[in-house]
Write an enzyme that holds these catalytic residues in place. Structure first.
Site, short mmCIF file in Angstrom:
data_model
loop_
_atom_site.label_atom_id
_atom_site.label_comp_id
_atom_site.label_asym_id
_atom_site.label_seq_id
_atom_site.Cartn_x
_atom_site.Cartn_y
_atom_site.Cartn_z
N CYS A 260 0.84 -1.20 0.00
CA CYS A 260 0.00 0.00 0.00
C CYS A 260 0.88 1.25 0.00
O CYS A 260 1.99 1.25 0.52
CB CYS A 260 -0.91 0.00 1.23
SG CYS A 260 -2.04 1.42 1.28
N ASP B 31 0.41 3.81 1.69
CA ASP B 31 0.37 4.42 3.02
C ASP B 31 1.78 4.74 3.53
O ASP B 31 2.65 3.87 3.53
CB ASP B 31 -0.33 3.43 3.98
CG ASP B 31 -0.74 4.08 5.29
OD1 ASP B 31 0.15 4.64 5.97
OD2 ASP B 31 -1.92 4.03 5.64
N ARG C 292 2.88 5.01 6.33
CA ARG C 292 3.31 4.28 7.55
C ARG C 292 3.79 2.87 7.25
O ARG C 292 4.13 2.12 8.16
CB ARG C 292 2.13 4.22 8.54
CG ARG C 292 1.64 5.57 8.98
CD ARG C 292 0.29 5.48 9.63
NE ARG C 292 -0.75 5.03 8.71
CZ ARG C 292 -2.03 4.83 9.03
NH1 ARG C 292 -2.42 5.01 10.27
NH2 ARG C 292 -2.90 4.44 8.13
N HIS D 200 -2.00 -3.98 4.97
CA HIS D 200 -1.81 -3.59 6.37
C HIS D 200 -3.17 -3.38 7.03
O HIS D 200 -4.14 -3.02 6.38
CB HIS D 200 -0.95 -2.33 6.49
CG HIS D 200 -1.57 -1.09 5.92
ND1 HIS D 200 -2.12 -0.11 6.70
CD2 HIS D 200 -1.76 -0.69 4.64
CE1 HIS D 200 -2.60 0.86 5.92
NE2 HIS D 200 -2.40 0.53 4.67
N CYS E 73 -6.11 -0.05 6.93
CA CYS E 73 -5.87 0.57 5.63
C CYS E 73 -7.00 1.56 5.28
O CYS E 73 -8.17 1.19 5.27
CB CYS E 73 -5.76 -0.51 4.55
SG CYS E 73 -5.41 0.15 2.92
#
Ligand code: CO
Length: 217
Positions: A42, A44, A46, A98, A101
């Site tokens: 992803c 993302d 993080r 994750h 999400c």
């Protein structure tokens, strides 16, 4: 707060630190890359692929998009996969989602965010396909976790069904496809169990993994 020009300063510091510890690091890497792993994850912020699995530049070939989706008509993802399998000859393709999400959450809540709704429609399709398993989970956080996991499993299955991976297996090339999920709260990666290295393993492996969700529902 970090400003845009600070990024150059941070970059110079990083480059100096690497050069000090490994003087030939950049010279070696600039000549070739030979990663053994393709990571599909992803976007993302993080979930930084290399850091999570403790890998240096050169060790991981990476494709990231919102909610780690593998679509059969996405030339971007398919080109990364094709180059990784046919040219770099990676041994492993890892789809790593994750928990928590945002893309999966938006799909679950049917939130309207604009153009991206069309992309997230693929996750709504996963939800639709596994509605019984997802809806059997009542707590909102666990429902989201369940859909995050099922999304990874479906996307890993999509990797197995691409012409790239199918052709590689047909010519006897060793490529293992994996389904992993990362926990934002503890930084740990979990294997969701869909690990496939041959055409004939797809159906039994997928059946075994899904049976766990059916048992819960
Ligand atoms: Co995400």
């Amino acid at each position: 707060m970090t400003e845009i020009h600070d990024l150059f300063a941070r970059n110079r510091t990083w480059s100096e630190v690497v050069r000090k510890t490994q003087p030939d690091f950049f010279t070696k890497l600039s000549q070739q890359q030979s990663p053994r792993f393709l990571w599909i994850g992803c976007s993302d912020s993080r979930v930084p692929a290399n850091e999570i699995v403790g890998m240096l530049p050169g060790e991981l070939f990476v494709h990231r998009n919102v909610a780690n989706v593998v679509v059969h008509t996405d030339l971007n993802c398919l080109s990364v996969l094709q180059y990784a399998v046919d040219v770099l000859k990676v041994d492993h393709v890892i789809v790593c989602g994750h928990y928590g999400c945002g893309g999966v959450q938006a799909s679950l809540e049917r939130r309207k965010l604009g153009l991206i709704d069309n992309w997230l429609r693929h996750i709504r399709d996963v939800h639709h396909k596994h509605a019984i398993a997802v809806e059997a989970v009542l707590a909102p956080v666990e429902k989201l976790d369940t859909l995050c996991e099922l999304n990874v499993i479906e996307q890993a299955l999509n990797v197995c069904q691409t012409t790239v991976v199918q052709d590689a297996w047909a010519r006897g090339q060793q490529v293992q496809v994996h389904s992993w999920i990362y926990g934002l709260k503890d930084g740990l990666v979990k294997d969701l169990g869909l690990n496939v290295g041959k055409q004939e393993e797809i159906t039994p492996a997928y059946g075994r993994v899904l049976a766990r969700y059916r048992a819960k529902a």
